[in-house]
Design a protein around this motif. Sequence first.
Motif: not given
Length: 411
Positions: A56-81
């Motif tokens: 559990a102490d292993a640190v690794f890079t988030i890689q593509s698991m970042s995609k849904p969170f960045t997508y959520a931020l873009a949706l918050s900025d611009l809206g779904i449409d």
Amino acid sequence: MESPVPGYLADVLDSSAAFADGAVADYIPELAGVDPDRAAIALATVDGTVYAQGDADAVFTIQSMSKPFTYALALSDLGIDGVGEKVGVEPSGEAFNEISLEPDTGRPRNPMINAGAISTHGLVAGADAADRLRRILDFYSAFADRPLELDDAVAESELEEGHRNLAFGHLLRSVGNIEGDPVAVVEGYIRQCAAKVAVADLALMAATLANGGVQPRTGRRLLDQRIVRHVLSVMMSCGMYDAAGDWLTTVGIPSKSGVSGGIVGVLPGQVGLAVFSPRLDRHGNSVRGVKMMERLSEDMGMHVMEAARPARSAIRDVHRVDYRGEEATVYELHGDLVFSSTESLIRRLVEDPPATRRVIFDLDRVDEIEDVARRMAVSAGRSLLDDGHALTITDRNGVLGETDLPRETDA
């Protein structure tokens, strides 16, 4: 008494150990040298309790698991449409690094493949590329409830070999999908993928989505519920790349994988999940991680097509009674006992142990008990007995099934 949850997670982790095939992501030089035998699992509840086992102490890079969170931020900025004008939501049926643009619109098929993720990164608001990346990292940190940092060595390593992603950037720029310097957008995307996390961070990030966009520990609303629903839907259909169909039928948990070996999953209203093991299958998904998620889905009835059960508290009332001349503490339970409601009950017993020797669990108003909840409840009952308590269970409808715990008729 001790909670059985850590032991259960350790068992899930151990049960995946035999699956040692696959290989690390050697196309990123810094990832080629990671220890392939490290493995971890974490679970976070929607009230912010985190359980973790393994490395559990292993640190690794988030890689593509970042995609849904960045997508959520873009949706918050611009809206779904607004985001939908640039990035689709259809499964591509192709590997994560395939060129997959709609021929008529030039949109990437979805935000979970690299082309879509690069486009999504460019849609996040920012004064410049550095400000955009800062906003993204701050957003991830708010989900994890701690400041996250970038692994510059991994980012630089991937940038040196990032020719295909650079080609995506130039292609997207050529069709008008992204504006400005495509190299800067691609570099920002690669750096977002280099955010350093552990399984507990990912589980809390997932639990924030499970909690409708509210961070469980801070109580801060990070996303509108409509955006959460949209993101989870895309994760469900597109998050596991060209294995999405198999994932939907066998696991059925909105999830996202990363080539560092992690998988993050969300059970809405109940828990966030994270697993880690660096060996990958041909789809780019963690071999052991997939097995752990399959086990969790089966045990917890987490498949999206399972009949929904409420995750409300299992405790209807707690009171004292005189039981055959002895003072007893009664825990009156109700509804369905699922993992999250049973975990909450057990955590209360751990943090606020009953003050009386005699403890009574009244299950007469319980309708159904999930298999994993049954095993947790029996384990907790045995732990109370080991601690010197006298235990009585009333269960007129027989929902608990056959166990070695004392019933009302045994007392």
